[in-house]
Structure formats: C-alpha cells, structure tokens
Design a protein around this motif. Structure first.
Motif, PDB file in Angstrom:
ATOM      1  N   UNK A 156       0.776  -1.229   0.000  1.00  0.00           N
ATOM      2  CA  UNK A 156       0.000   0.000   0.000  1.00  0.00           C
ATOM      3  C   UNK A 156       0.808   1.279   0.000  1.00  0.00           C
ATOM      4  N   UNK A 157       2.130   1.188  -0.042  1.00  0.00           N
ATOM      5  CA  UNK A 157       2.963   2.387   0.049  1.00  0.00           C
ATOM      6  C   UNK A 157       3.101   3.037  -1.325  1.00  0.00           C
ATOM      7  N   UNK A 161       4.557   2.679  -6.718  1.00  0.00           N
ATOM      8  CA  UNK A 161       4.224   3.298  -8.010  1.00  0.00           C
ATOM      9  C   UNK A 161       5.413   4.037  -8.621  1.00  0.00           C
ATOM     10  N   UNK A 162       6.555   4.036  -7.936  1.00  0.00           N
ATOM     11  CA  UNK A 162       7.722   4.776  -8.435  1.00  0.00           C
ATOM     12  C   UNK A 162       8.248   4.151  -9.726  1.00  0.00           C
ATOM     13  N   UNK A 163       8.356   4.981 -10.761  1.00  0.00           N
ATOM     14  CA  UNK A 163       8.817   4.475 -12.057  1.00  0.00           C
ATOM     15  C   UNK A 163      10.080   5.168 -12.556  1.00  0.00           C
ATOM     16  N   UNK A 164      10.455   6.290 -11.958  1.00  0.00           N
ATOM     17  CA  UNK A 164      11.585   7.068 -12.459  1.00  0.00           C
ATOM     18  C   UNK A 164      12.860   6.857 -11.647  1.00  0.00           C
ATOM     19  N   UNK A 165      12.747   6.885 -10.338  1.00  0.00           N
ATOM     20  CA  UNK A 165      13.931   6.777  -9.484  1.00  0.00           C
ATOM     21  C   UNK A 165      14.413   5.336  -9.399  1.00  0.00           C
ATOM     22  N   UNK A 222       5.059  -9.780  -4.985  1.00  0.00           N
ATOM     23  CA  UNK A 222       4.407 -10.322  -6.180  1.00  0.00           C
ATOM     24  C   UNK A 222       4.599  -9.424  -7.391  1.00  0.00           C
ATOM     25  N   UNK A 223       5.039  -8.194  -7.186  1.00  0.00           N
ATOM     26  CA  UNK A 223       5.283  -7.256  -8.285  1.00  0.00           C
ATOM     27  C   UNK A 223       6.676  -7.424  -8.876  1.00  0.00           C
ATOM     28  N   UNK A 224       7.489  -8.266  -8.258  1.00  0.00           N
ATOM     29  CA  UNK A 224       8.835  -8.509  -8.771  1.00  0.00           C
ATOM     30  C   UNK A 224       8.732  -9.590  -9.836  1.00  0.00           C
ATOM     31  N   UNK A 225       8.848  -9.162 -11.084  1.00  0.00           N
ATOM     32  CA  UNK A 225       8.734 -10.060 -12.240  1.00  0.00           C
ATOM     33  C   UNK A 225       9.817  -9.649 -13.242  1.00  0.00           C
ATOM     34  N   UNK A 226      11.039 -10.061 -13.010  1.00  0.00           N
ATOM     35  CA  UNK A 226      12.136  -9.591 -13.868  1.00  0.00           C
ATOM     36  C   UNK A 226      11.931 -10.008 -15.318  1.00  0.00           C
ATOM     37  N   UNK A 227      12.072  -9.042 -16.202  1.00  0.00           N
ATOM     38  CA  UNK A 227      11.964  -9.287 -17.633  1.00  0.00           C
ATOM     39  C   UNK A 227      13.205  -8.720 -18.305  1.00  0.00           C
ATOM     40  N   UNK A 228      13.965  -9.511 -19.040  1.00  0.00           N
ATOM     41  CA  UNK A 228      13.726 -10.914 -19.382  1.00  0.00           C
ATOM     42  C   UNK A 228      14.434 -11.867 -18.438  1.00  0.00           C
ATOM     43  N   UNK A 229      14.666 -11.473 -17.195  1.00  0.00           N
ATOM     44  CA  UNK A 229      15.437 -12.303 -16.281  1.00  0.00           C
ATOM     45  C   UNK A 229      14.675 -13.476 -15.716  1.00  0.00           C
ATOM     46  N   UNK A 230      15.342 -14.214 -14.841  1.00  0.00           N
ATOM     47  CA  UNK A 230      14.776 -15.396 -14.205  1.00  0.00           C
ATOM     48  C   UNK A 230      14.371 -15.075 -12.771  1.00  0.00           C
ATOM     49  N   UNK A 231      13.350 -15.762 -12.299  1.00  0.00           N
ATOM     50  CA  UNK A 231      12.854 -15.580 -10.934  1.00  0.00           C
ATOM     51  C   UNK A 231      12.866 -16.929 -10.234  1.00  0.00           C
TER      52      UNK A 231
END
Length: 253
Positions: A156-157, A161-165, A222-231
């Motif tokens: 909820x923090x 939503x941070x996309x730039x830093x 759950x938002x950690x979805x590395x692309x094109x990396x491996x998880x």
C-alpha cells in the motif's frame, strides 16, 4: 506462474543455505572474466550467506570476489555498527571471510538525511553501471516479510508506483527503523536473475497469496517479475506448507 519462475523447497535453512550459496557462486562463475554484480538484502540472509557462501566460492574456483560488485537492496539509515545495519552486518560477518582482494562494495551513506542518502546511492549506481538508465544486476537476493514486503517496499505504500527513481527514500517505514532507502521496482525487474529466500511457517500464508493468488492489487513481492530475467524462490518446508503448486523438493542429502 511465469515459465522462468521456479520454486525449490528444502527441509530447513540448513539445507537451503548451501543451495543458495552455490547459486550465487555459479552465477558469478558464469560471467567468465567479466564483472559479477550482486545485490544483497539483510535480515536472516546475512547469517545464511556468511555461513555457506565462502565454501561455495572456494569450490567454484575461478569466480574471484575481486571481480564482484556488491550492493545492498535496501538499507536502514542507522550507523554501520547498529544491529539493524545491513551493510554493517555484511562487513562484520561475510566480507572478512572472502579471499583478498575482496569485492567492490557500494555502501549507502547512512549519515545523510533520507532524500540525500537516496540521491547519493543512486549516483553511486550510475557510476557503477555507466550507460544504463536502470542498473542491471546479474543477481539480486531478496527476502520476504510476513506482510509481503521486500526490500523496503511495503504493501500500500506510494513507493510501489515509483517508475523514475532507481533508489527511493522512505521516512515512514511501518517496520522500524522508519528512515530507509531502497531499490525500486524498476531496478528489481531489470535484473538478470532474482532469488527470493523465505523460511519459517510465519511466511506460509503470504507465500500462498504471492505464488498462487491473482490479486488486483498485488503485494510488493508479487510485483517482482524480472523481464527478461529469471525468478527463483528458495523456501524451507514450513514456509511452503500451504502451497499446492508444483515445487522442486530437495530432501536432506
């Protein structure tokens, strides 16, 4: 689950630790003569890696830590000697065990105010990863809180939503100490490989939500979805006890 998303389950942290250490050493060796960039989280991971990584490095052979770049995925803004300091814990427990010359270490400047500390650490990353708008780590080792947080990204923090830093400050962490800096989701999702480590039955319920749920507002991990990396997920049996998805089980050797 994504095709590259693997879940491995071990009887206890005693068996999980060597597997994690081998994974780190193997990923380092796979870089050949080039640099190996490694991002580490704190908490129980410090003890696990300090116990098992030196032997794994020795067994791997050519992966000299002098070619490693070690950074920290988040940091509490406390002095290095404070028990909550991630960089201080690794400096005391793991780094002295590595063969000399040791890795290059990027350490956050914890004596600065949060915004200044975040800007300073972001500048260190820009220098260490020249030409990359977002630093691409070879491997990030992440932990998981029972609330689903990872690094210092909490449910909820607004930082979710941070996309730039690449590095953000947090002054209202729900888990003390309140002042921290953290890598952001764009950095986590740019990595070539991300490994989550979670142990203990206190993580069982949240792991089921993350690995089997399909939530409209997913938890931070759950938002950690590395692309094109491996998880990868490395769990012990108590943490995995509620999962019904297929997992790789590793019995006691």
């Amino acid at each position: 689950m994504a095709a590259s998303h693997r879940v491995s389950v071990f009887p206890s942290p005693r068996e999980l630790g060597p597997a994690l250490a081998r994974l780190v050493a193997e990923r380092a060796a796979a870089t050949g003569s080039g640099r190996f960039s490694l991002g580490l989280s704190g908490g129980s991971l410090v003890g696990i890696l300090s116990r098992d990584l030196p032997a794994a490095i020795a067994a791997a052979g050519p992966a000299a830590p002098s070619r490693w770049l070690v950074a920290f995925c988040d940091e509490r803004l406390v002095p290095p000697e404070h028990p909550e300091s991630t960089a201080g814990a690794y400096a005391a427990q793991l780094l002295p065990q590595l063969p000399a010359p040791g890795p290059r270490v990027l350490a956050p400047a914890t004596g600065l105010p949060p915004a200044a500390a975040a800007a300073d650490y972001a500048a260190q990353l820009r220098q260490a990863f020249p030409g990359e708008d977002v630093p691409v780590f070879d491997l990030l080792v992440l932990g998981l809180g029972p609330d689903g947080h990872t690094c210092s990204l909490f449910p909820g923090h607004p930082l979710l939503q941070e996309k730039e830093k690449t590095v953000a400050a947090i002054t209202d962490s729900p888990k003390p100490p309140p002042e921290r800096i953290t890598l952001t989701l764009p950095v986590l999702n740019a990595a070539r490989m991300v490994v989550f480590v979670a142990t203990g039955e206190g993580k069982a319920a949240v792991l089921k939500r993350i690995l089997e749920g399909d939530e409209e507002n997913p938890l931070p991990a759950a938002r950690v979805r590395p692309r094109p990396g491996q998880l990868r997920w490395l769990l012990d049996e108590p943490a995995a006890r509620e999962l019904t998805i297929p997992v790789e089980k590793h019995p006691v050797p």
